[in-house]
Design an enzyme around this catalytic site. Structure first.
Site, PDB file in Angstrom:
ATOM      1  N   LEU A 353       0.818  -1.213   0.000  1.00  0.00           N
ATOM      2  CA  LEU A 353       0.000   0.000   0.000  1.00  0.00           C
ATOM      3  C   LEU A 353       0.848   1.259   0.000  1.00  0.00           C
ATOM      4  O   LEU A 353       0.458   2.285  -0.543  1.00  0.00           O
ATOM      5  CB  LEU A 353      -0.922   0.017   1.226  1.00  0.00           C
ATOM      6  CG  LEU A 353      -2.050  -1.015   1.260  1.00  0.00           C
ATOM      7  CD1 LEU A 353      -2.776  -0.950   2.599  1.00  0.00           C
ATOM      8  CD2 LEU A 353      -3.030  -0.780   0.116  1.00  0.00           C
ATOM      9  N   GLY A 356       6.926   4.451   4.457  1.00  0.00           N
ATOM     10  CA  GLY A 356       7.252   5.717   5.112  1.00  0.00           C
ATOM     11  C   GLY A 356       8.368   5.514   6.103  1.00  0.00           C
ATOM     12  O   GLY A 356       9.072   4.501   6.088  1.00  0.00           O
ATOM     13  N   GLY A 357       8.499   6.488   7.008  1.00  0.00           N
ATOM     14  CA  GLY A 357       9.588   6.437   7.971  1.00  0.00           C
ATOM     15  C   GLY A 357       9.506   5.249   8.909  1.00  0.00           C
ATOM     16  O   GLY A 357      10.509   4.816   9.450  1.00  0.00           O
ATOM     17  N   PHE A 358       8.297   4.705   9.119  1.00  0.00           N
ATOM     18  CA  PHE A 358       8.135   3.600  10.058  1.00  0.00           C
ATOM     19  C   PHE A 358       8.078   2.245   9.361  1.00  0.00           C
ATOM     20  O   PHE A 358       7.797   1.238   9.985  1.00  0.00           O
ATOM     21  CB  PHE A 358       6.869   3.790  10.890  1.00  0.00           C
ATOM     22  CG  PHE A 358       7.009   4.855  11.941  1.00  0.00           C
ATOM     23  CD1 PHE A 358       8.073   4.841  12.822  1.00  0.00           C
ATOM     24  CD2 PHE A 358       6.079   5.865  12.045  1.00  0.00           C
ATOM     25  CE1 PHE A 358       8.200   5.810  13.793  1.00  0.00           C
ATOM     26  CE2 PHE A 358       6.195   6.847  13.018  1.00  0.00           C
ATOM     27  CZ  PHE A 358       7.264   6.822  13.890  1.00  0.00           C
ATOM     28  N   VAL A 361       3.763  -0.834   4.375  1.00  0.00           N
ATOM     29  CA  VAL A 361       2.418  -1.257   4.753  1.00  0.00           C
ATOM     30  C   VAL A 361       1.817  -2.087   3.619  1.00  0.00           C
ATOM     31  O   VAL A 361       1.880  -1.683   2.446  1.00  0.00           O
ATOM     32  CB  VAL A 361       1.503  -0.051   5.050  1.00  0.00           C
ATOM     33  CG1 VAL A 361       0.140  -0.526   5.531  1.00  0.00           C
ATOM     34  CG2 VAL A 361       2.140   0.862   6.090  1.00  0.00           C
ATOM     35  N   LYS A 376       1.718  -3.514   8.882  1.00  0.00           N
ATOM     36  CA  LYS A 376       2.885  -2.637   8.824  1.00  0.00           C
ATOM     37  C   LYS A 376       4.115  -3.410   9.288  1.00  0.00           C
ATOM     38  O   LYS A 376       4.126  -3.987  10.375  1.00  0.00           O
ATOM     39  CB  LYS A 376       2.658  -1.405   9.701  1.00  0.00           C
ATOM     40  CG  LYS A 376       3.763  -0.371   9.592  1.00  0.00           C
ATOM     41  CD  LYS A 376       3.497   0.817  10.505  1.00  0.00           C
ATOM     42  CE  LYS A 376       2.338   1.645  10.040  1.00  0.00           C
ATOM     43  NZ  LYS A 376       2.684   2.482   8.871  1.00  0.00           N
ATOM     44  N   ASP A 472       3.108  12.012  16.509  1.00  0.00           N
ATOM     45  CA  ASP A 472       3.400  12.208  15.083  1.00  0.00           C
ATOM     46  C   ASP A 472       2.111  12.484  14.301  1.00  0.00           C
ATOM     47  O   ASP A 472       1.797  11.813  13.329  1.00  0.00           O
ATOM     48  CB  ASP A 472       4.126  10.993  14.509  1.00  0.00           C
ATOM     49  CG  ASP A 472       4.920  11.345  13.248  1.00  0.00           C
ATOM     50  OD1 ASP A 472       5.195  12.541  13.031  1.00  0.00           O
ATOM     51  OD2 ASP A 472       5.254  10.426  12.482  1.00  0.00           O
TER      52      ASP A 472
END
Length: 672
Positions: A353, A356-358, A361, A376, A472
């Site tokens: 999907l 990102g920074g984490f 996904v 995630k 965040d």
């Protein structure tokens, strides 16, 4: 004599004509007050939107077209003046596009006019965000709902409800019928594609409405599914239209009506179910003919069993995961890696999907429950603080709020952590604000999203059993469900990076433009640092720009600086998103922009609580602009420290933002 005979004949002709006209008028009245359609060939229904009558007489309200509605009404207005009762029955079928992916439902409606083209999705084509709940609607509906809307407090995604002027049902129940043979309710699956019959009876003397449901061909249940006291004389006007409204959202279904009967002040005529048109079957993949390959299958199975035995050891290693004794106490929150691997078909790119920074996904369907989820994958090499973080994940898994993405649990493998959330079909908000991947959101949709995210932060800060800091808040962490409700996601993830940090270092996690000034000095997050980020988020939504944007020139454009300068010059509305045109509410836009500035105040003590922010957005509190006076802002000097876990700031697709308020010189029309 001849003259007399001629006179008599003329009188007879006149009498016959008068009687004939009276009979025709009586028939017309009968047609106005009661009718029966066993199929709809020649019915002359008033149709709009996707609605159409098929050649075999089947009424189709919607097809597999997203975000559209369909309406069908009896062509003659019904006289409800001084009515004492009414009854109606109809046979319907709902065919979902896919078994586990169905759109919203449809409704039987009684309204003062033909409803044409109202909002699709959760509003079922009956109402919209501006008139839902208004007593001036004079609308009565029985909803057959196959989508769960938290906004309307729906009990599930398979229910029948009684609605008066609002999609918040005054009474609802999961679809079922009373089975006389077993003496209890049997469940019904509304989107099964099977024909079902509904009976609706209103007793104006007893002021009671009864609604029954059963599979087609089953005798009307003795005990109704819904029964409640209701005085419809306070709702109806003298002349009303009766009909049906269907709707699709991001997911779609086809809604069919096979037959319909209606009567004022009398018992409704029974439908002849033997003459109703058939329901189209859901299309299935071609079936293999077992008769011709039975022997071959048996031989192949022997080979496969041998092959699977040989691959068993290899497959076990593929699904290896980390399990430690201390995790047993969090067992219910733990998913097996094998299930998550199968859900995503091996984490293939087609299931990706975004990233990102984490981490990345993926979308997946859990093999046992068949529920769609977002998974995630978070990289995490350090084991320091992992026990505490898992304890926090187990605790956060208990959080439940209509504007938060539910966290269902986790899984651990070497070097990574997997988190399982609800899947949000419309993706993240930033795709609608900053790219051309999605259509632009209206102002009312944006305002509703801001209210929702504010409500979620109030829940995290004040309403749960302990204070939870999000840390965040930004557009990319706000997800949109099928009905474009804003859901706050990724809460608690920043905590993982803090727990993995070296104790002697100051480790600030967040995103450039959202970090409160005190974070860079103390490294300590508080509810007021979340408020600061929410202020940047409000400006982001209202202006259609990121908090910090890199220009062609060396310097950066700081959104909060620009908005404050325009406020000081009295031209704050010129900062609103140009893509909205004149589709915005002046009072709401000014409120959001000023609230965004106040929440972005450099001093934590000058920022309001999230509860006060929510009260302002809901119109329950008055905004004080005093905090904006002498407002020294220099975000560029306070956001230089970004932790390892921060997301990078992508360049906006918008044109270069202005350096002063004077750039927007054209006057746009505004509606109050």
């Amino acid at each position: 004599m001849g003259f007399m005979a001629l006179h008599v004949k003329a009188s007879q002709i006149v009498s016959i004509f008068v009687i004939a006209q009276a009979l025709n008028f009586s028939a017309l009245l009968g047609q106005r007050d009661n009718f029966t359609y066993n199929g709809f060939i020649g019915s002359n229904l008033q149709l709009d939107g996707l609605a159409e009558i098929k050649p075999d007489g089947l009424l189709q309200l919607t097809n597999f077209t997203s975000q559209q509605t369909g309406h069908a009404y009896h062509p003659i207005v019904i006289n409800f003046k001084n009515f004492s009762s009414f009854s109606t029955t109809f046979v319907f079928a709902i065919v979902a596009e896919m078994t586990n992916r169905r759109g919203p439902g449809f409704a039987f409606t009684i309204s003062p006019s033909h409803i044409v083209g109202d909002s699709p999705g959760e509003y079922l084509g009956i109402l919209n965000i501006t008139n839902n709940g208004s007593s001036s609607n004079h609308i009565f509906a029985i909803e057959v709902d196959t989508a769960m809307s938290l906004e309307f407090s729906d009990k599930d995604n398979n229910h029948v409800g009684i609605d008066v002027n609002s999609l918040n049902s005054i009474e609802s129940a999961t679809a079922a019928y009373f089975n006389e043979k077993v003496g209890k309710n049997d469940s019904l699956y509304l989107s099964s594609g099977d024909a079902m019959q509904v009976w609706i009876d209103y007793d104006g003397v007893k002021k009671r409405i009864d609604v029954a449901l059963a599979p087609m061909g089953v005798t009307r249940p003795r005990i109704p599914l819904l029964s409640t006291q209701l005085d419809l004389s306070l709702v109806f006007v003298d002349r009303m239209y009766v009909g049906f409204s269907g709707s699709n959202g991001v997911l779609q279904s086809s809604h069919y009506i096979l037959g319909w009967s209606f009567n004022i002040d009398g018992q409704v005529q029974k439908l002849d179910i033997t003459h109703l048109p058939p329901v189209p079957r859901r299309k299935h993949p071609k079936e293999r003919h077992g008769e011709t390959i039975g022997l071959t299958v048996g031989m192949v199975m022997i080979v496969l069993i041998t092959l699977f035995a040989g691959l068993h050891i290899v497959r076990r290693k593929r699904y290896d995961e980390i399990r430690e004794d201390w995790e047993k106490e969090y067992g219910p929150q733990r998913f097996s890696y094998k299930d998550l691997y199968k859900a995503t078909e091996g984490f293939k790119d087609k299931a990706l999907l975004g990233s990102g920074g984490f981490g990345k996904v993926y979308i997946g369907t859990l093999p046992k429950s068949k529920v769609e989820v977002a998974i995630k994958r978070v990289s995490h090499e350090s084991t320091q603080g992992m026990k505490e973080f898992i304890a926090e994940i187990a605790s956060l898994g208990k959080l439940r709020h209509r504007n938060m993405v539910p966290l269902h649990g986790y899984c651990r493998r070497s070097g990574e952590l997997l988190l399982v959330y609800d899947y949000m079909s419309n993706g993240s908000l930033d795709k609608y604000l900053f790219t051309n991947e999605r259509s632009k959101l209206s102002w009312m949709q944006r305002y509703k999203i801001l209210q929702g995210v504010a409500s979620a932060l109030v829940y995290l800060h004040e309403e749960w059993e302990q204070v939870v800091l999000h840390r965040d808040v930004k557009a990319s962490n706000v997800l949109l469900d099928a009905d474009f409700n804003g859901r706050l996601g990724d809460f608690g993830l920043a905590r993982l990076y803090d727990q993995g940090a070296i104790p002697q270092t100051t480790h600030v996690v967040g995103t450039l433009g959202y970090l409160a000034p005190e974070l860079t000095r103390t490294g300590k997050a508080t509810t007021k640092t979340d408020v600061f980020a929410f202020g940047a988020f409000m400006l982001e939504v209202a202006c259609g720009r990121r908090p910090v944007e890199q220009q062609e020139l060396p310097e950066k454009m700081i959104l909060v600086d620009w908005v404050h300068e325009c406020w000081r010059k009295g031209t704050i509305l010129e900062t609103s998103d140009p893509s909205l045109g004149d589709d915005y509410v002046v009072e709401h836009t000014e409120l959001v922009l000023k609230l965004g500035l106040i929440c972005s105040h450099p001093s934590p003590d000058a920022r309001p609580s999230m509860r006060h922010v929510l009260h302002c957005l809901d119109g329950e509190a008055v905004l004080s602009e005093q905090a904006l006076e002498g407002f020294p802002i220099d975000v560029s000097a306070t956001t230089e420290v970004i932790g390892d876990g921060s997301s990078s700031v992508a360049a906006s697709n918008a044109s270069s933002p202005p350096q002063s308020c004077s750039v927007h010189t054209t006057t746009r029309g505004r509606r109050s």
